[in-house]
Motif scaffolding. Structure first.
Motif, PDB file in Angstrom:
ATOM      1  N   GLU A 102       0.844  -1.195   0.000  1.00  0.00           N
ATOM      2  CA  GLU A 102       0.000   0.000   0.000  1.00  0.00           C
ATOM      3  C   GLU A 102       0.878   1.243   0.000  1.00  0.00           C
ATOM      4  O   GLU A 102       1.889   1.294   0.703  1.00  0.00           O
ATOM      5  N   ARG A 120      -1.645   7.785  -1.950  1.00  0.00           N
ATOM      6  CA  ARG A 120      -1.944   8.443  -3.226  1.00  0.00           C
ATOM      7  C   ARG A 120      -1.334   9.842  -3.216  1.00  0.00           C
ATOM      8  O   ARG A 120      -1.469  10.581  -2.245  1.00  0.00           O
ATOM      9  N   GLY A 147      -5.399   9.929  -6.989  1.00  0.00           N
ATOM     10  CA  GLY A 147      -4.757   8.860  -7.748  1.00  0.00           C
ATOM     11  C   GLY A 147      -3.303   8.692  -7.373  1.00  0.00           C
ATOM     12  O   GLY A 147      -2.794   9.327  -6.435  1.00  0.00           O
ATOM     13  N   LEU A 148      -2.631   7.831  -8.137  1.00  0.00           N
ATOM     14  CA  LEU A 148      -1.232   7.519  -7.896  1.00  0.00           C
ATOM     15  C   LEU A 148      -0.426   7.908  -9.129  1.00  0.00           C
ATOM     16  O   LEU A 148      -0.761   7.522 -10.250  1.00  0.00           O
ATOM     17  N   ARG A 163       3.914   4.775  -8.543  1.00  0.00           N
ATOM     18  CA  ARG A 163       3.481   3.412  -8.856  1.00  0.00           C
ATOM     19  C   ARG A 163       4.671   2.539  -9.244  1.00  0.00           C
ATOM     20  O   ARG A 163       4.799   1.402  -8.771  1.00  0.00           O
ATOM     21  N   PRO A 192      -3.648   0.610 -10.217  1.00  0.00           N
ATOM     22  CA  PRO A 192      -4.576   1.145  -9.211  1.00  0.00           C
ATOM     23  C   PRO A 192      -5.551   2.131  -9.846  1.00  0.00           C
ATOM     24  O   PRO A 192      -5.160   2.996 -10.625  1.00  0.00           O
ATOM     25  N   LYS A 246      -4.831   5.587   0.708  1.00  0.00           N
ATOM     26  CA  LYS A 246      -3.768   4.757   0.131  1.00  0.00           C
ATOM     27  C   LYS A 246      -4.281   3.928  -1.039  1.00  0.00           C
ATOM     28  O   LYS A 246      -5.445   3.550  -1.084  1.00  0.00           O
ATOM     29  N   ALA A 247      -3.372   3.667  -1.976  1.00  0.00           N
ATOM     30  CA  ALA A 247      -3.665   2.807  -3.123  1.00  0.00           C
ATOM     31  C   ALA A 247      -2.942   1.481  -2.954  1.00  0.00           C
ATOM     32  O   ALA A 247      -1.866   1.422  -2.354  1.00  0.00           O
ATOM     33  N   THR A 248      -3.516   0.426  -3.478  1.00  0.00           N
ATOM     34  CA  THR A 248      -2.920  -0.910  -3.413  1.00  0.00           C
ATOM     35  C   THR A 248      -2.214  -1.221  -4.729  1.00  0.00           C
ATOM     36  O   THR A 248      -2.815  -1.114  -5.796  1.00  0.00           O
TER      37      THR A 248
END
Length: 245
Positions: free
Chosen positions: A44, A47, A153-154, A159, A202, A230-232
């Motif tokens: 994780e 973002r 977003g990421l 990423r 993501p 958070k983004a995975t």
């Protein structure tokens, strides 16, 4: 002569049949020691991209007047947004500016097509980037457009960094599974066959702007609260291994 020809033909057929036997016997047997396998690893990461979509609508009797009002609203918003614009940190994109007619209703019992009674249009502005603080403050300084939605977003850099950190874990998990499964099937080991490695993309998180945020932007120089979450990031390894004795 005829007997000799028949005898020669029979001998050639026999020779051909004999020649085919080794080819059949040397055919590679179907592989039964190939194991399809997959593994993944996940992490994780916060973002780091914020996108605000501003928009407004106008209506009036004349299309040109509506279009001019929309253009003025967009120009005012752009003038404010350009003060903080910086490639990669705060990027601007003027969205669609559209004007379309409104039609009246045809009275029952009458013929003819609906008549244009007025015009309505909309325009939008996208502001996005990694400087969340600057973008959130901008939300309170743009007065000609309202916040339509907020998206987190990421960035590509974040990423890719996360993927590089987790790919080794995914590959190690793949190898560990191969070792265990090969032993469980009674094999001494394995060798890697065809393998593919890929990462999930993501998806950005979008949300409508709360009415109180719209009121803030319209009333005062109030920054939009930022909660990016958070983004995975997941890396997948899949393919096959050949188990060896």
């Amino acid at each position: 002569m005829i007997r000799t020809s028949k005898t020669l033909t029979s001998a050639l057929i026999a020779a051909g049949a004999i020649a085919l036997v080794p080819a059949v016997s040397n055919a590679e047997p179907a592989k039964t020691d190939v194991l399809a396998l997959s593994a993944s690893a996940t992490t994780e990461v916060a973002r780091d991209l914020l996108q605000l979509r501003f928009s407004t609508t106008r209506e009036g009797k004349e299309a040109a007047a509506v279009q001019n009002e929309l253009k003025q609203a967009l120009d005012a918003a752009l003038a404010e947004a350009r003060k903080i614009a910086k490639p990669g940190q705060v990027d601007l994109q003027a969205g669609n500016l559209s004007v379309y007619p409104r039609y009246g209703q045809v009275k029952p019992g009458t013929s003819g097509s609906p008549q244009i009674t007025g015009w309505q249009g909309s325009v939008e502005l996208l502001v996005q980037g990694r400087d969340m603080e600057a973008i959130s403050k901008l939300s309170g300084r743009i007065q000609s457009l309202a916040i339509a939605n907020v998206s987190y977003g990421l960035s590509r850099e974040a990423r890719e960094k996360a993927e590089n950190e987790v790919v080794s874990q995914a590959i190690a998990s793949y190898k560990a599974k191969a070792t265990v499964y090969a032993q469980q099937f009674g094999y001494a080991g394995y060798r890697i066959g065809e393998v593919s490695v890929n990462a999930d993309q993501p998806m950005p998180v979008m949300m409508a702007a709360a009415p109180r945020f719209k009121a803030m932007a319209a009333a005062a120089d109030e920054a939009l609260p930022v909660e990016s979450g958070k983004a995975t990031v997941t890396v997948n390894v899949s393919g096959n291994v050949v188990m060896t004795r």
